[in-house]
Design a protein around this motif. Structure first.
Motif, PDB file in Angstrom:
ATOM      1  N   LEU A  96       7.214   3.872  13.233  1.00 57.98           N
ATOM      2  CA  LEU A  96       6.556   2.451  13.126  1.00 57.98           C
ATOM      3  C   LEU A  96       7.556   1.457  12.211  1.00 57.98           C
ATOM      4  O   LEU A  96       7.346   1.109  11.139  1.00 57.98           O
ATOM      5  N   ARG A  97       8.521   1.231  12.854  1.00 57.77           N
ATOM      6  CA  ARG A  97       9.516   0.571  12.189  1.00 57.77           C
ATOM      7  C   ARG A  97       8.912  -1.053  12.014  1.00 57.77           C
ATOM      8  O   ARG A  97       9.893  -1.747  11.211  1.00 57.77           O
ATOM      9  N   ALA A  98       8.035  -1.510  12.687  1.00 52.73           N
ATOM     10  CA  ALA A  98       7.719  -2.826  12.525  1.00 52.73           C
ATOM     11  C   ALA A  98       6.500  -2.885  11.490  1.00 52.73           C
ATOM     12  O   ALA A  98       5.943  -4.035  11.224  1.00 52.73           O
ATOM     13  N   LEU A  99       6.082  -1.725  11.100  1.00 52.90           N
ATOM     14  CA  LEU A  99       4.890  -1.515  10.167  1.00 52.90           C
ATOM     15  C   LEU A  99       5.232  -2.656   8.693  1.00 52.90           C
ATOM     16  O   LEU A  99       6.357  -2.287   8.093  1.00 52.90           O
ATOM     17  N   ARG A 100       4.122  -3.483   8.407  1.00 53.42           N
ATOM     18  CA  ARG A 100       4.281  -4.116   7.384  1.00 53.42           C
ATOM     19  C   ARG A 100       3.352  -3.813   6.231  1.00 53.42           C
ATOM     20  O   ARG A 100       3.437  -4.249   4.975  1.00 53.42           O
ATOM     21  N   LEU A 101       2.004  -3.405   6.930  1.00 50.25           N
ATOM     22  CA  LEU A 101       0.804  -3.032   5.801  1.00 50.25           C
ATOM     23  C   LEU A 101       0.489  -1.400   6.210  1.00 50.25           C
ATOM     24  O   LEU A 101       0.295  -1.110   7.322  1.00 50.25           O
ATOM     25  N   LEU A 102       0.485  -0.742   5.198  1.00 47.51           N
ATOM     26  CA  LEU A 102      -0.066   0.653   5.228  1.00 47.51           C
ATOM     27  C   LEU A 102      -0.960   0.852   4.214  1.00 47.51           C
ATOM     28  O   LEU A 102      -0.713   0.929   2.990  1.00 47.51           O
ATOM     29  N   ASP A 103      -2.151   1.279   4.731  1.00 51.14           N
ATOM     30  CA  ASP A 103      -3.308   1.751   3.585  1.00 51.14           C
ATOM     31  C   ASP A 103      -3.564   3.298   3.655  1.00 51.14           C
ATOM     32  O   ASP A 103      -4.178   3.814   4.671  1.00 51.14           O
ATOM     33  N   LEU A 104      -3.287   3.766   2.468  1.00 53.05           N
ATOM     34  CA  LEU A 104      -3.289   5.363   2.357  1.00 53.05           C
ATOM     35  C   LEU A 104      -4.436   5.794   1.297  1.00 53.05           C
ATOM     36  O   LEU A 104      -4.363   6.719   0.319  1.00 53.05           O
ATOM     37  N   SER A 105      -5.479   4.611   0.824  1.00 57.30           N
ATOM     38  CA  SER A 105      -6.154   4.908  -0.146  1.00 57.30           C
ATOM     39  C   SER A 105      -7.342   5.881   0.214  1.00 57.30           C
ATOM     40  O   SER A 105      -7.722   6.232   1.328  1.00 57.30           O
ATOM     41  N   SER A 106      -7.467   6.557  -0.899  1.00 55.33           N
ATOM     42  CA  SER A 106      -8.745   7.641  -0.853  1.00 55.33           C
ATOM     43  C   SER A 106      -8.420   8.721   0.166  1.00 55.33           C
ATOM     44  O   SER A 106      -9.285   8.951   0.998  1.00 55.33           O
ATOM     45  N   CYS A 107      -7.232   9.086   0.199  1.00 53.13           N
ATOM     46  CA  CYS A 107      -6.846  10.407   1.117  1.00 53.13           C
ATOM     47  C   CYS A 107      -6.450  11.490   0.657  1.00 53.13           C
ATOM     48  O   CYS A 107      -6.051  12.387   1.062  1.00 53.13           O
ATOM     49  N   SER A 108      -6.802  11.509  -0.723  1.00 54.93           N
ATOM     50  CA  SER A 108      -6.791  12.970  -1.465  1.00 54.93           C
ATOM     51  C   SER A 108      -5.242  13.469  -1.547  1.00 54.93           C
ATOM     52  O   SER A 108      -5.103  14.511  -1.549  1.00 54.93           O
ATOM     53  N   ILE A 109      -4.423  12.448  -1.409  1.00 55.05           N
ATOM     54  CA  ILE A 109      -2.845  12.992  -1.192  1.00 55.05           C
ATOM     55  C   ILE A 109      -2.405  13.536  -2.517  1.00 55.05           C
ATOM     56  O   ILE A 109      -2.729  12.786  -3.922  1.00 55.05           O
ATOM     57  N   THR A 110      -1.877  14.573  -2.756  1.00 51.98           N
ATOM     58  CA  THR A 110      -1.634  15.273  -4.000  1.00 51.98           C
ATOM     59  C   THR A 110       0.029  15.169  -3.886  1.00 51.98           C
ATOM     60  O   THR A 110       0.778  15.481  -5.226  1.00 51.98           O
ATOM     61  N   TYR A 111       0.608  15.227  -2.858  1.00 54.24           N
ATOM     62  CA  TYR A 111       2.224  15.240  -2.934  1.00 54.24           C
ATOM     63  C   TYR A 111       2.517  14.410  -1.890  1.00 54.24           C
ATOM     64  O   TYR A 111       2.227  14.146  -0.724  1.00 54.24           O
ATOM     65  N   LEU A 112       3.790  13.616  -2.280  1.00 54.97           N
ATOM     66  CA  LEU A 112       4.476  12.645  -1.216  1.00 54.97           C
ATOM     67  C   LEU A 112       5.863  13.102  -1.129  1.00 54.97           C
ATOM     68  O   LEU A 112       6.498  13.651  -1.985  1.00 54.97           O
ATOM     69  N   HIS A 113       6.221  13.535   0.019  1.00 50.94           N
ATOM     70  CA  HIS A 113       7.760  13.934   0.459  1.00 50.94           C
ATOM     71  C   HIS A 113       8.752  12.964   0.245  1.00 50.94           C
ATOM     72  O   HIS A 113       8.115  11.893   0.417  1.00 50.94           O
ATOM     73  N   THR A 114       9.999  13.297  -0.210  1.00 48.98           N
ATOM     74  CA  THR A 114      10.847  12.231  -0.736  1.00 48.98           C
ATOM     75  C   THR A 114      11.093  11.427   0.744  1.00 48.98           C
ATOM     76  O   THR A 114      11.699  10.266   0.642  1.00 48.98           O
ATOM     77  N   ASP A 115      11.125  12.161   1.908  1.00 47.70           N
ATOM     78  CA  ASP A 115      11.193  11.253   3.157  1.00 47.70           C
ATOM     79  C   ASP A 115       9.979  11.099   3.740  1.00 47.70           C
ATOM     80  O   ASP A 115      10.057  10.620   5.164  1.00 47.70           O
ATOM     81  N   ALA A 116       8.919  10.967   3.068  1.00 52.54           N
ATOM     82  CA  ALA A 116       7.797  10.474   3.734  1.00 52.54           C
ATOM     83  C   ALA A 116       7.668   9.083   4.462  1.00 52.54           C
ATOM     84  O   ALA A 116       6.980   9.054   5.566  1.00 52.54           O
ATOM     85  N   PHE A 117       8.200   8.261   3.566  1.00 52.72           N
ATOM     86  CA  PHE A 117       8.378   6.728   4.155  1.00 52.72           C
ATOM     87  C   PHE A 117       9.660   6.436   4.785  1.00 52.72           C
ATOM     88  O   PHE A 117       9.763   5.099   5.151  1.00 52.72           O
ATOM     89  N   LYS A 118      10.304   7.177   5.317  1.00 48.61           N
ATOM     90  CA  LYS A 118      11.560   7.075   5.848  1.00 48.61           C
ATOM     91  C   LYS A 118      11.212   6.212   7.388  1.00 48.61           C
ATOM     92  O   LYS A 118      10.336   6.506   8.095  1.00 48.61           O
ATOM     93  N   GLY A 119      12.070   5.180   7.454  1.00 43.95           N
ATOM     94  CA  GLY A 119      11.978   4.415   8.486  1.00 43.95           C
ATOM     95  C   GLY A 119      11.077   3.097   8.411  1.00 43.95           C
ATOM     96  O   GLY A 119      11.236   2.196   9.285  1.00 43.95           O
ATOM     97  N   LEU A 120      10.554   3.158   7.200  1.00 43.29           N
ATOM     98  CA  LEU A 120       9.721   1.872   6.957  1.00 43.29           C
ATOM     99  C   LEU A 120      10.434   0.718   6.047  1.00 43.29           C
ATOM    100  O   LEU A 120      10.022   0.533   5.120  1.00 43.29           O
ATOM    101  N   GLY A 121      11.494   0.325   6.883  1.00 41.78           N
ATOM    102  CA  GLY A 121      12.286  -0.634   5.910  1.00 41.78           C
ATOM    103  C   GLY A 121      11.593  -2.021   6.100  1.00 41.78           C
ATOM    104  O   GLY A 121      12.113  -2.836   5.139  1.00 41.78           O
ATOM    105  N   ASN A 122      10.743  -2.165   6.929  1.00 44.54           N
ATOM    106  CA  ASN A 122      10.101  -3.556   6.831  1.00 44.54           C
ATOM    107  C   ASN A 122       8.645  -3.510   6.251  1.00 44.54           C
ATOM    108  O   ASN A 122       7.872  -4.614   6.229  1.00 44.54           O
ATOM    109  N   LEU A 123       8.399  -2.484   5.517  1.00 44.09           N
ATOM    110  CA  LEU A 123       7.020  -2.607   5.104  1.00 44.09           C
ATOM    111  C   LEU A 123       6.815  -3.279   3.715  1.00 44.09           C
ATOM    112  O   LEU A 123       7.513  -3.328   2.797  1.00 44.09           O
ATOM    113  N   HIS A 124       5.812  -4.253   3.800  1.00 39.04           N
ATOM    114  CA  HIS A 124       5.542  -5.166   2.913  1.00 39.04           C
ATOM    115  C   HIS A 124       4.524  -4.642   1.829  1.00 39.04           C
ATOM    116  O   HIS A 124       4.647  -4.694   0.409  1.00 39.04           O
ATOM    117  N   THR A 125       3.454  -3.754   2.084  1.00 38.47           N
ATOM    118  CA  THR A 125       2.456  -3.596   1.188  1.00 38.47           C
ATOM    119  C   THR A 125       2.018  -2.058   1.494  1.00 38.47           C
ATOM    120  O   THR A 125       1.768  -1.567   2.699  1.00 38.47           O
TER     121      THR A 125
END
Length: 368
Positions: A96-125
């Protein structure tokens, strides 16, 4: 004409969705609304060129390998809130290289891998509020070059490392409210960072004495950190260590912070004594040199006739006779005057020109 075209497009999309049988709604702007549909996966029947997708309040299953939404490379906005994602694995959004907004609220996330957002160079929010994140690892921020808004409200973070704060300096809008921050000495970098950002409503959860107070309004003493003192350059390292060690104990009443005048007085006295010793040594040396260069008259010397050299000449002249006088002529007055370098004329000095006629007369008388 334009409204008629829009109505036609909407009608076609609606008819296409009915024919294909997916439960999501589509609008004319390319937004697919699939919330609260009890979905385990994103419908593959959706058009691949949609720009917005709402999958909130579903039961999505996160794949262990590969990407989550591999059929929608044109997405600009993705809402995955209120899904039990728990763990975000590496490169799960890499397509998803064109993604600008990613909403991960209230997903019970306990751990984020260091490369979890790899490729999201255009993410704004990036919205991560109402999760169970305890810490943020530094490489998590590295792929997010264009990030403008980061929401980390209402997680379970008690501290954040200095390196992560430095990376968040590049993010203009960061929300950290609602976390159980521990306001101890380890929170000093966060306190300084919040003061620079002029952030408010970030409050302490512990210790009980600081509970509810704003972190940005605290100082080093409130956090229990030892105060650092600045020393002049002439203070040695041993003295700095001694003073720093003394700061960890309670100073006696009325004597704290009063030792520096004594140190300054000692240094001034030592410098003054050194200057006096140097001046005394210079004065003594000056008098010695002055005495050695005082003018003294040369000692009086004996007359030329009484000198050992002249006595020897007289003895040679008496023993050898006239022939020796002729062979060794007497020095002239000019020569004797040149040799006399003391500048004085003796009373008994006799010119050689006056002595020679007397000797010749004496010799003539003896011959007769």
């Amino acid at each position: 004409m334009a409204p008629a075209c829009l109505l036609g497009v909407c009608g076609l999309l609606g008819a296409w969705s009915v024919v294909m049988g997916h439960p999501c709604g589509l609008d004319h702007q390319g937004w697919a609304d699939c919330n609260r549909k009890s979905l385990l996966h994103a419908p593959s029947s959706l058009p691949s060129n949609i720009t917005g997708l709402d999958l909130s309040f579903n039961s999505l299953v996160v794949p262990h390998h590969g990407t989550l939404l591999m059929h929608f490379p044109s997405l600009h906005s993705l809402n995955l809130s209120s899904n039990a994602l728990l763990v975000l694995r590496p490169a799960i959004f890499s397509n998803l290289r064109a993604l600008r907004l990613l909403d991960l609220s209230s997903c019970s996330i306990t751990y984020l891998h260091t490369d979890a957002f790899k490729g999201l160079g255009n993410l704004h929010t990036l919205l991560l509020r109402n999760n169970s994140l305890q810490e943020l690892e530094v490489p998590f921020f590295l792929p997010l070059k264009a990030l403008f808004h980061l929401d980390l409200q209402h997680n379970v973070m008690v501290s954040v490392d200095t390196r992560s704060l430095q990376l968040m300096e590049a993010v203009p809008w960061v929300q950290l409210e609602g976390n159980p921050w521990a306001c101890d000495c380890g929170a000093q970098p966060l306190q300084q960072w919040l003061q620079r950002r002029q952030a408010v409503q970030v409050t302490c959860a512990s210790p009980p004495g600081l509970q509810g107070r704003e972190v940005a309004a605290l100082d080093s003493q409130d956090l229990g950190c030892p105060m650092k003192r600045r020393f002049p350059r002439w203070v040695s390292t041993a003295q700095q260590i001694t003073v720093t060690h003394s700061n960890t104990t309670t100073p006696p009443a009325g004597k704290g912070g009063r030792s520096w005048p004594y140190l300054v007085g000692f240094l001034v006295a030592a410098i003054g004594i050194s200057i006096l010793i140097a001046l005394a040594a210079k004065c003594k040396l000056f008098h010695k040199n002055f005495a050695s260069y005082r003018h003294r008259p040369l000692p009086e010397t004996s007359s030329i006739g009484g000198s050992p050299m002249e006595d020897g000449s007289s003895w040679d002249r008496g023993s050898s006779g006239r022939g020796d006088c002729e062979s060794h002529p007497m020095p002239r007055a000019a020569d004797l005057q040149a040799e006399d370098d003391d500048g004085f004329i003796e009373d008994n000095y006799i010119q050689p020109s006056e002595q020679l006629p007397e000797e010749e007369e004496r010799e003539l008388h003896l011959s007769i």
